[in-house]
Design an enzyme around this catalytic site. Structure first.
Site, PDB file in Angstrom:
ATOM      1  NE  ARG A 297     -32.050 116.286  77.828  1.00  0.00           N
ATOM      2  CZ  ARG A 297     -30.999 115.503  77.967  1.00  0.00           C
ATOM      3  NH1 ARG A 297     -30.447 115.319  79.146  1.00  0.00           N
ATOM      4  NH2 ARG A 297     -30.484 114.908  76.918  1.00  0.00           N
TER       5      ARG A 297
ATOM      6  CG  PHE B 147     -36.486 120.347  70.452  1.00  0.00           C
ATOM      7  CD1 PHE B 147     -37.143 120.456  71.660  1.00  0.00           C
ATOM      8  CD2 PHE B 147     -36.381 121.488  69.643  1.00  0.00           C
ATOM      9  CE1 PHE B 147     -37.682 121.653  72.054  1.00  0.00           C
ATOM     10  CE2 PHE B 147     -36.924 122.699  70.043  1.00  0.00           C
ATOM     11  CZ  PHE B 147     -37.566 122.771  71.240  1.00  0.00           C
ATOM     12  CD  GLU B 148     -32.446 121.609  74.128  1.00  0.00           C
ATOM     13  OE1 GLU B 148     -32.114 121.469  75.310  1.00  0.00           O
ATOM     14  OE2 GLU B 148     -32.494 122.718  73.568  1.00  0.00           O
ATOM     15  N   GLY B 149     -33.441 115.551  73.343  1.00  0.00           N
ATOM     16  CA  GLY B 149     -33.702 114.255  73.973  1.00  0.00           C
ATOM     17  C   GLY B 149     -35.183 113.979  73.877  1.00  0.00           C
TER      18      GLY B 149
END
Lengths: 258, 579
Positions: free
Chosen positions: B276, B396-398
């Site tokens: 992140r 994306f990525e959470g």
């Protein structure tokens, strides 16, 4: 093969230049510097020759502290070590003096080959490489476009005018001044950048070189100035006949093409 | 990046408990000179290469990154940026990696996603949890770019609910292999990669009972039973390879288990903490680039006899973009330095940086297109592609929604534990998010009065006071909602969102104040950035105040009613022509 590359740092091509207070040089504040273009090609040629014939590439530079950045870049690209003549406070523009200092720094190295760029992009005398050859008693060739080392000799292709080339063979040791564009310059690799930290940069002060006439100069800088724009556009006005007669007059008497 | 035991130090988790852990974020970090020099040279090498080799519109049109570009990057060493030198990488710190990643984003987002999926999330699990043998086997190949890595967590039925994955790995009778079955979705580098970090359920015996827990595995794409689907046709980052993966009785040797059995979720979460941050850095690059592009466009575009840059309605946009970019940059490189210490818990700071930077980028992309008007909407100009490429960052990525919930709940966990211990409302700890912050719990006992930033330069007096006031406000609101909802807070997302938004802007203010204060104390002029600092901090504390006010005084009931109305109707239940 032991190869030296004489490398100079100059302002980047698109730098906005201002003349400094005494009118004799540019104001270096806020100017970014880079490796002189033809020297950069020379460095690449040196690295390629080393890769083919083994040996060592030594960067030789004269300039103030800031040139370390260019030295490190050359080391990152694959040069093995560097000699830096620290010229802080030295402003003699004479290429003869420069060549003397360079020779004093490298004469004991016994290089097989010394490469330099054809000319610097700042002063542009195009003499330093040739003078070094003369002072060290080595053969030289200028405007080199191609190199081929075989059996202690080097064959080079030189660029002449009008699209002509010349092939010359020189004995080694020799000095070559390199024309831009003879090869494709590599990018520094990250490994190379990391390895550069561990490479030697030998720093020498001008006063330690034992060149008694380092300050003597056959050249005196009187003034530098920005080129004045000389082209201008004139719009001819009036009716068509008027314009045509004015145009013909200008073509006859000013441009002298009729 | 050796794994060391983390302490409980976390600036943001402490802040939730009303403790301003100033020494963790002051002075604002700087790279050692040696590494700064390396970084400058790497950036120069990248810029020289990228100017010659990377054609972003072409990558977008072809939906493919040319082989020569990836090969060139591999040869220059860009696939091994954060892999230690002993395994053939460059061994860059997280901070230097982030800065390089920023520059890669500035040339092409697809290329950045490809690199990030490999170098960040694809490799970080192995770096953090790999055994020496696993590292020696795989890292040199990944560093040289001979192999490309991918991170495989998401499944069709488990996106935001990552713990709900269904892929299953069962140990065979001889206990030599796990037999892996299942499938993954939205895997960046899916079909171009060679090594996958795969997460699957495994049976773990705890207290004599078999439980299903997630484990991580290093899976080679070439093994029988592994396959990748065809690349997805995406809205943006079209040149990056995104596919499904399928596992059909794949025999994974037991030595390819990554980290302890049953601890895969932790491997995934820690990998994503790093991932992140990289994304956030990329977004910072985008924010700065867009601000410059929009300003250049505005200066050159003439309307009503003057450049549109002179109009205040344009200046308003450019100023906000610049202030956002400055704040996002301050947050990201403060957080990356926290990551580089290896002893600090930076999970909240990383999530916060990703949320703020991705949303700042989205606003910037939107405003840049608006400033460019009709031209901005034409594919002849780069703004459209940038809008499409920027959009994924909110997902994306959470997703930013999940990261807000995470920020609020993980932040409130420490105070929750404290309240529970002193016998107040909570009966159970808040489950499911983050690590316990004993540190914050310990320190909160010492706080009798409001904690404040100390010895801040007078130029920042107002900003520091606002920060102090609203940090106090965060703590009192956290305590209030915990007393009110107890463990049920995990179901109150309206509240979580407000708490998270307060935390995001408070971290932004803290990062900006630390950065400027440190510069002042280095006797450097801050005249140039002060307007940006003032603009950001002013907007930030007003947002925090609004969120705080709405925690008690809100229209959440009406929100629920509105949703009930819509959810219970087949068609939109109002129509002005039939009333």
């Amino acid at each position: 093969m032991k190869i030296a590359i004489l490398l100079k740092q100059v302002p980047v091509k698109d730098a906005t230049l201002k003349v400094n207070g005494d009118g004799l040089w540019i104001d270096e504040d806020n100017v970014t510097f880079e490796i002189n273009e033809s020297d950069h090609y020379g460095l690449e040629e040196a690295l390629r020759l080393k890769e083919k014939h083994d040996g060592e590439v030594v960067v030789v530079t004269m300039g103030p502290e800031r040139v370390k950045e260019s030295i490190k870049q050359a080391l990152a690209k694959g040069a093995d070590r560097a000699i830096h003549i620290n010229s802080s406070g030295y402003s003699n523009p004479d290429p003869i003096a420069h060549a003397k200092l360079l020779c004093a720094a490298i004469k004991d190295e016994n290089f097989d080959l010394i490469l330099s760029g054809l000319q610097s992009d700042d002063l542009g005398y195009g003499q330093t490489g040739v003078l070094v050859a003369e002072m060290l008693g080595m053969a030289h060739a200028t405007l080199v476009m191609e190199t081929d080392v075989q059996d202690g000799k080097i064959k080079v292709k030189r660029e002449l005018e009008g699209g002509w080339f010349q092939s010359v063979e020189l004995p080694l040791p020799a000095v070559l001044t390199i024309q831009s564009g003879l090869n494709q310059i590599r990018y520094a690799t990250i490994k190379g950048i990391m390895a550069a930290k561990r490479k030697e940069i030998k720093e020498i002060a001008i006063s330690d070189l034992g060149v008694s006439d380092a300050d003597a100069s056959g050249i005196q800088m009187h003034k530098i100035y920005l080129p004045v724009k000389t082209k201008q556009t004139v719009v001819l006005e009036g009716d068509t006949a008027d314009i045509v007669s004015k145009l013909v007059d200008k073509l006859k008497n000013e441009a002298k093409v009729l | 990046m050796a794994k060391k035991d983390k302490t409980d130090v976390s600036f943001m988790k402490s802040l939730f408990a009303g403790v301003i852990d100033q020494e963790t974020i002051f002075p604002y970090p700087k790279l050692p000179q040696d590494e700064q020099e390396n970084l400058d040279m790497i950036l120069q090498a990248w810029n020289e290469f990228a100017k010659d080799a990377v054609d972003s519109p072409q990558i977008d049109r072809d939906k493919k990154i040319p082989k020569e570009v990836l090969q060139g990057m591999a040869e220059l060493g860009f696939f091994g940026l954060s892999i230690p030198e002993q395994y053939g990488g460059a061994g860059l710190s997280e901070t230097a990696y982030c800065r390089v990643f920023e520059e890669v984003c500035n040339y092409d987002a697809s290329l950045a996603v490809t690199l990030g999926a490999h170098a960040s999330i694809g490799t970080n699990g192995l770096l953090l949890y790999g055994t020496e043998k696993q590292k020696q086997k795989y890292l040199p190949k990944l560093a040289s770019g001979e192999w490309i890595a991918a991170f495989a967590l998401t499944e069709p039925g488990a996106g935001s609910d990552a713990a709900g994955i269904q892929s299953k790995a069962v140990l065979n009778d001889k206990k030599t292999h796990f037999i892996l079955n299942g499938g993954k979705m939205w895997i960046s580098n899916g079909s171009i990669s060679d090594l996958w970090t795969v997460f699957a359920k495994t049976d773990v015996i705890e207290d004599g009972v078999i439980k299903e827990k997630i484990s991580a595995f290093l899976v080679e794409a070439k093994w029988p039973g592994c396959s990748a689907g065809k690349p997805e046709d995406k809205f943006g980052i079209r040149g990056s390879d995104t596919t499904a993966l399928n596992f059909d009785n794949v025999q994974v040797p037991v030595e390819n288990l990554l980290g302890p059995l049953g601890k895969g979720f932790k491997v995934a979460m820690e990998t994503l903490n790093v991932g992140r941050l990289g994304l956030a850095a990329g977004n910072v690059g985008g924010c700065k680039l867009l601000t410059q592009m929009a300003a250049d466009y505005a200066k050159n575009r003439k309307q009503f006899g003057q450049s549109i840059a002179e109009f205040e309605i344009i200046k308003d946009k450019i100023a906000n973009m610049a202030a956002d970019a400055y704040a996002a940059e301050s947050m990201v490189y403060l957080t990356s330095a926290l990551a580089d210490r290896h002893t600090v818990d930076y999970s909240l700071e990383s999530a916060i940086s990703k949320v703020f930077a991705s949303e700042a980028l989205w606003r910037a992309a939107n405003e840049a297109m608006q400033i460019a008007g009709g031209n901005g909407y034409s594919t002849e100009y780069p703004f459209g592609q940038i809008v499409r490429d920027a959009r994924i960052n909110l997902i994306f990525e959470g997703t930013n929604e999940i990261l807000r919930a995470f920020t609020a709940l993980a932040g409130m966990q420490g105070p929750g534990e404290y309240l529970k211990k002193i016998g107040k409302a909570l009966r159970d700890p808040i489950k499911g998010f983050g690590l316990l912050t004993e540190f914050a719990v310990q320190k909160v006992r010492d706080v009798v009065t409001k904690d404040t930033l100390k010895n801040i330069a007078p130029e920042l007096k107002e900003q520091a006071e606002r920060f102090n006031d609203f940090a106090d406000e965060l703590q009192s609101n956290v305590e209030k909602v915990l007393m009110k909802y107890g463990k049920e807070i995990i179901h109150h997302e309206f509240i979580q969102q407000r708490i998270a938004n307060m935390a995001i802007d408070l971290y932004g203010m803290a990062a900006v104040i630390s950065r400027v204060d440190s510069k002042i104390k280095d006797s450097k002029s801050v005249e140039q950035e002060m307007p940006l600092v003032q603009l950001y901090c002013d907007a930030a504390w007003r947002r925090v105040r609004r969120e705080a006010r709405q925690i008690e005084n809100n229209l959440d009931k009406q929100r629920r009613q509105a949703c009930d109305l819509i959810y219970n109707s087949k068609q939109i239940p109002f129509d002005v022509f039939h009333e």
